[in-house]
Design an enzyme around this catalytic site. Structure first.
Site: not given
Length: 338
Positions: A71, A73, A75, A78, A92, A189
């Protein structure tokens, strides 16, 4: 000056006639030319490679072995990893070098809070936190691995989720949120991307970066707009637990229809549609869904937070309560036969 073949920009390039000047600088001369930007990029790659080797060596000294990336993102990335006990876990990795000073302060605040909150949660449907480490400019968060990916990936791949399966998955998600709420913690979230799935298709709620303690009304605008309650988008003080309820309604709508109830391209239009209840199930979903699940979504997507059901009330709804199982199944079967 000449055009660099590596970056297509104008640079002073080092040709063979510059040899006497370049050799003392340690530059290697190639057949064509080497411009300064290409040389600098090669040096940066060497430094990154050296840094990563030292970092991996540091992690291995603690028993961790980093594997493939699963994965990415803004910044962080994963990866799969192996723990000191050779258990497969997820890690992460947050690279602080990619953050400006203001973002770094925000990250530090929420990271500390996330670790504190998640360490207090212990539920079968919440991702377990194993360990955290800081090596150089990177933060490593080792946690339970959800091999089934996230809920959004599953929906994008397989389409809408059958009502029977949705009932089980949504109940597990609600129980995870209920566990948070009885500990006076709101997630803030909730979205399909943060609902992970285990290998055997069990819900694993993740990413508590915006989670907070519910001692008072919240005033922090956070989360994804498409999943956010209208009071958040309007920047009003809000009850974070009831905003979690709204997000659950959006997730349930998405599960059983493979579409989103609201678009987030224009925030003014978004909040207007929320307040006016301007949403509807697509025709293909209406044909197969029971009245109970559609009623539940309508109850949850209540723009007035004071009238919106809590997660406890959602769990006790007609659709999720055990007494409603046979009725819902019979209704779905009859519609499918038609």
């Amino acid at each position: 000056m000449t055009i660099c073949p590596g970056c297509s920009r104008s640079h002073h390039c080092f040709r063979h006639h510059d040899l006497n000047h370049l050799v003392p600088m340690g530059l290697r001369i190639f057949k064509s030319c080497v411009c300064s930007c290409v040389y600098e990029e090669r040096q940066r790659k060497k430094k990154r490679s050296s840094y990563e080797k030292r970092t991996n060596a540091s992690l291995k000294s603690f028993g961790y072995d980093i594997g493939k990336q699963i994965g990415v993102g803004a910044y962080s990335t994963v990866h799969e990893a192996y723990s000191p006990t050779q258990q497969r876990v997820a890690v992460k990795i947050i690279d602080k070098r990619k953050l400006v000073a203001s973002s770094l302060r925000i990250l530090s605040k929420y990271f500390d809070q996330e670790m504190q909150i998640q360490s207090k949660l212990d539920d079968v449907n919440i991702i377990k936190l194993f360990d955290t480490m800081e090596v150089g400019s990177k933060l490593y968060i080792f946690m339970e691995l959800a091999e089934g990916g996230d809920l959004l990936e599953f929906i994008n791949t397989h389409g809408l989720i059958s009502e029977t399966r949705s009932k089980r998955l949504f109940r597990e998600l609600c129980m995870a949120v209920y566990h948070c709420h009885i500990n006076l913690i709101a997630h803030r979230d909730l979205k399909c991307e943060n609902v992970l799935l285990s290998k055997d298709m069990k819900v694993k709620l993740s990413d508590f970066g915006f989670a907070c303690y519910c001692h008072k009304m919240s005033e922090t605008y956070c989360g994804s707009a498409a999943y956010s309650a209208p009071e958040i988008i309007q920047e009003k003080p809000y009850n974070p637990m009831l905003s979690d309820s709204w997000s659950l309604g959006v997730i349930l709508f998405t599960m059983v229809s493979a579409t989103m109830p609201f678009e987030e391209t224009n925030l003014n239009r978004l909040v207007t549609n929320q307040l006016r209840r301007n949403w509807h199930f697509p025709r293909h979903a209406i044909k197969i869904l029971s009245e109970e699940v559609m009623e539940l979504v309508a109850d949850i997507l209540e723009p007035d937070a004071k009238l919106r059901p809590s997660v406890t009330q959602i769990i006790e709804s007609r659709w999720l309560s055990p007494s409603a199982v046979r009725k819902t199944t019979a209704s779905s079967t009859a519609k499918n036969e038609v």
